[in-house]
Design a protein around this motif. Structure first.
Motif, short mmCIF file in Angstrom:
data_model
loop_
_atom_site.label_atom_id
_atom_site.label_comp_id
_atom_site.label_asym_id
_atom_site.label_seq_id
_atom_site.Cartn_x
_atom_site.Cartn_y
_atom_site.Cartn_z
N TYR A 110 0.82 -1.22 0.00
CA TYR A 110 0.00 0.00 0.00
C TYR A 110 0.86 1.27 0.00
O TYR A 110 0.33 2.37 0.09
CB TYR A 110 -0.92 0.02 1.22
CG TYR A 110 -2.21 -0.79 1.05
CD1 TYR A 110 -3.40 -0.17 0.71
CD2 TYR A 110 -2.22 -2.17 1.22
CE1 TYR A 110 -4.59 -0.90 0.56
CE2 TYR A 110 -3.39 -2.90 1.08
CZ TYR A 110 -4.57 -2.26 0.74
OH TYR A 110 -5.73 -2.98 0.59
N VAL A 169 1.81 14.92 1.74
CA VAL A 169 1.08 13.64 1.77
C VAL A 169 2.04 12.55 2.22
O VAL A 169 3.07 12.31 1.58
CB VAL A 169 0.47 13.31 0.38
CG1 VAL A 169 -0.25 11.97 0.43
CG2 VAL A 169 -0.47 14.42 -0.07
N LYS A 176 2.43 8.54 4.16
CA LYS A 176 1.81 7.31 4.66
C LYS A 176 2.82 6.64 5.58
O LYS A 176 3.84 6.12 5.10
CB LYS A 176 1.50 6.37 3.50
CG LYS A 176 0.45 6.88 2.52
CD LYS A 176 0.46 5.94 1.32
CE LYS A 176 -0.74 6.15 0.44
NZ LYS A 176 -0.75 5.18 -0.67
N TYR A 179 -2.30 7.95 7.58
CA TYR A 179 -2.29 8.47 6.21
C TYR A 179 -2.58 9.96 6.32
O TYR A 179 -3.70 10.37 6.61
CB TYR A 179 -3.37 7.73 5.41
CG TYR A 179 -3.38 7.97 3.92
CD1 TYR A 179 -2.62 8.98 3.32
CD2 TYR A 179 -4.16 7.18 3.08
CE1 TYR A 179 -2.64 9.17 1.95
CE2 TYR A 179 -4.19 7.36 1.70
CZ TYR A 179 -3.43 8.37 1.15
OH TYR A 179 -3.45 8.55 -0.21
N ASN A 221 -4.57 13.49 2.94
CA ASN A 221 -5.58 13.12 1.95
C ASN A 221 -6.97 13.18 2.58
O ASN A 221 -7.27 12.42 3.49
CB ASN A 221 -5.30 11.71 1.40
CG ASN A 221 -6.20 11.36 0.23
OD1 ASN A 221 -7.14 12.10 -0.09
ND2 ASN A 221 -5.92 10.25 -0.42
N SER A 239 -11.68 8.07 -0.39
CA SER A 239 -10.92 6.89 -0.80
C SER A 239 -9.79 6.58 0.19
O SER A 239 -9.41 5.43 0.35
CB SER A 239 -10.34 7.08 -2.21
OG SER A 239 -9.46 8.18 -2.20
N ALA A 240 -9.27 7.63 0.87
CA ALA A 240 -8.22 7.39 1.87
C ALA A 240 -8.80 6.58 3.04
O ALA A 240 -8.15 5.66 3.56
CB ALA A 240 -7.64 8.71 2.38
N ASP A 241 -10.06 6.90 3.42
CA ASP A 241 -10.71 6.17 4.51
C ASP A 241 -10.86 4.70 4.12
O ASP A 241 -10.53 3.79 4.88
CB ASP A 241 -12.11 6.73 4.81
CG ASP A 241 -12.12 8.25 5.02
OD1 ASP A 241 -11.36 8.95 4.32
OD2 ASP A 241 -12.89 8.73 5.87
N GLU A 256 -9.23 3.10 1.84
CA GLU A 256 -7.92 2.46 1.64
C GLU A 256 -7.36 1.94 2.97
O GLU A 256 -6.91 0.79 3.05
CB GLU A 256 -6.98 3.51 1.04
CG GLU A 256 -5.77 2.92 0.37
CD GLU A 256 -4.90 4.00 -0.30
OE1 GLU A 256 -5.44 4.96 -0.87
OE2 GLU A 256 -3.67 3.87 -0.20
N VAL A 257 -7.40 2.78 4.01
CA VAL A 257 -6.80 2.31 5.27
C VAL A 257 -7.62 1.20 5.92
O VAL A 257 -7.07 0.28 6.54
CB VAL A 257 -6.52 3.47 6.29
CG1 VAL A 257 -5.51 4.44 5.74
CG2 VAL A 257 -7.76 4.16 6.76
N ARG A 298 -10.68 9.19 11.29
CA ARG A 298 -10.15 10.44 10.75
C ARG A 298 -9.86 11.43 11.87
O ARG A 298 -10.53 11.42 12.90
CB ARG A 298 -11.24 11.06 9.86
CG ARG A 298 -10.76 11.33 8.53
CD ARG A 298 -11.64 11.94 7.54
NE ARG A 298 -11.21 11.39 6.27
CZ ARG A 298 -10.05 11.68 5.68
NH1 ARG A 298 -9.23 12.57 6.20
NH2 ARG A 298 -9.70 11.10 4.56
#
Ligand code: HAM
Length: 415
Positions: A39, A106, A108, A136, A139, A143-145, A147-148, A285
């Motif tokens: 990832y 940005v 990760k 993360y 972002n 989609s970041a939510d 993704e993690v 978040r």
């Protein structure tokens, strides 16, 4: 005169973890590292000790972690320090102090390390425990939510954790949460006398936490006012769910509020049914935290899993030890050669035990047995003179002589 002895003793709530249990941790960490890399997350190694105010200002002054559970102390330089109870504040501090904001906003990050909370110890709840976490930063997209959350699922599934359920919720933002907060205070104030002592205090300072209370929380399910998200937060939450659908089973739980202060919008927990401490991993978040810690407004989302709980939810598996050999020396004059052979075998990647050369043959063979060796390599004066060693199969009892020169190749065929 009577001599007084010191008896070394473990501190309550802390543990020693030996093999094979410790191998479960290594396995989980390796699994996590592999998926983090897929990832695009990079490791951040954080200090264990930070200024106490870092946690007071980020984790939250009214949280149980800060109020009751932190190992805080003053050092010789009169600094107020704390042993980290969680990883997120340290990551945010490191991000800000190292000027990622300017250079590469940005980011990760992942971290693996022990956290410390002076909680009442019980199964699955320790005072020192391992967290594997991901953050993360930078972002704001739904989609970041997704993704993690999916990355977390990939790790726990790859490790083999079973029977967990995923709960998600949205806590809204600085626009919609204050309205909900007030609606909760109005509702709960009517029942104030029936609340537990803790919740009576929470009511004013952090009413959302009442929903999370082990004593009071459950009886309010379905009765408390529900969160009315502002259009932006609702759209964000809908999109997160759209992205997750079909990839992971999840439940939207309006009672999921989390015990730390910094969350906004999406929060989530992976819970394992039959465990008393049922959150195996959790996160959300925290779009205001970086600004509150002195940086510019920067969105972020992350999670941490409790390694012990993930391991418990799978069931501990004692991994098979690879077969090994044990080198036995029969005479003092053979010890050095025996030692050199041990190192030669190890250099070839062969798991090699031995070296208890002060013991007699019986003691050394006992060691071979205890460490689960498949073969003993026995060196005596006669063998040394001929530059050979006796290789004994400890299962069948068969034995033969092998020349020093061919030893590594011969042993490699066997183990
Ligand atoms: P947390 O919910 O306090 O969140 O902890 C995350 C996980 O750590 C829990 O779900 C649990 O598995 C494990 N854990 C917590 N306390 C203990 C304990 N006393 N013994 C064993 N395991 C425990 C956080 O720490 C946030 N920093 C997560 C996060 C990262 N949110 C955003 N980014």
């Amino acid at each position: 005169m009577l001599k007084s002895y010191y008896m070394a003793k473990l501190v309550r709530g802390f543990r020693d973890i030996f093999e094979p249990q410790s191998k479960n941790f290594t396995e989980l960490e390796m699994c996590a590292r592999r998926i983090f890399s897929v990832y695009g997350f990079g490791e951040l190694r954080l200090p264990t000790i930070e200024l106490k105010e870092l946690f007071v200002k980020s984790t939250g002054e009214t949280t149980d972690i800060v109020q009751k559970e932190m190992y805080a102390f003053e050092d010789a330089g009169h600094r107020q320090l704390a042993v980290r109870p969680e990883g997120t504040p340290g990551v945010v501090r490191a991000y800000l102090e190292n000027n990622f904001v300017q250079n590469a906003p940005v980011q990760k990050f992942y971290y693996i390390g022990n956290m410390f909370r002076a909680e009442r110890p019980q199964a699955g709840r320790y005072r020192e425990f391992e967290q594997i976490g991901a953050e993360y930063i930078g972002n704001s997209a739904p989609s970041a939510d997704a993704e993690v959350i999916l990355m977390l699922k990939d790790i726990v599934s790859a490790f083999g954790a079973k029977n967990y359920r995923v709960k998600i919720n949205s806590l809204g933002c600085d626009k919609c949460r204050p309205l909900y907060r007030q609606a909760l205070i109005d509702f709960l104030s009517k029942e104030k006398d029936t609340l537990c002592e803790n919740c009576q205090t929470r009511l004013e300072k952090n009413p959302l936490r009442v929903l999370d209370c082990k004593i009071d929380g459950a009886r309010f399910a379905g009765r408390v006012p529900t969160m009315q998200l502002c259009p932006e937060c609702q759209a964000h939450f809908d999109e997160v769910q759209n992205l997750l659908r079909g990839k992971i089973d999840f439940i939207v739980d309006p009672m999921l509020v989390r015990g730390l202060d910094y969350y906004s919008r999406t929060v989530f927990e992976f819970q394992a049914g039959d465990q008393s401490q049922n959150a195996i991993a959790a996160g959300g978040r925290y779009d205001s935290l970086i600004k509150n810690m002195g940086g510019p407004a920067t969105p972020a989302i992350g999670w941490a899993m409790g390694a012990e709980r993930v391991i418990m939810s799978r069931g501990e598996i004692a991994p098979q030890k690879p077969k090994s050999v044990c080198v036995v020396s029969l005479e003092k004059a053979c010890n050095q050669t025996a030692f050199n052979l041990m190192q030669t075998l190890r250099a070839a990647g062969i798991r090699t035990e031995g070296g208890l050369f002060d013991k007699n043959i019986k003691g050394q063979m006992k060691q071979a047995d205890r460490c689960g060796a498949g073969y003993a390599l026995i060196l005596g004066g006669d063998e040394l003179a001929k530059q050979v060693i006796t290789l004994k199969d400890l299962t069948t009892g068969e034995q033969r002589q092998v020349a020093f020169d061919c030893l590594t190749d011969e042993v490699k065929k066997l183990v």
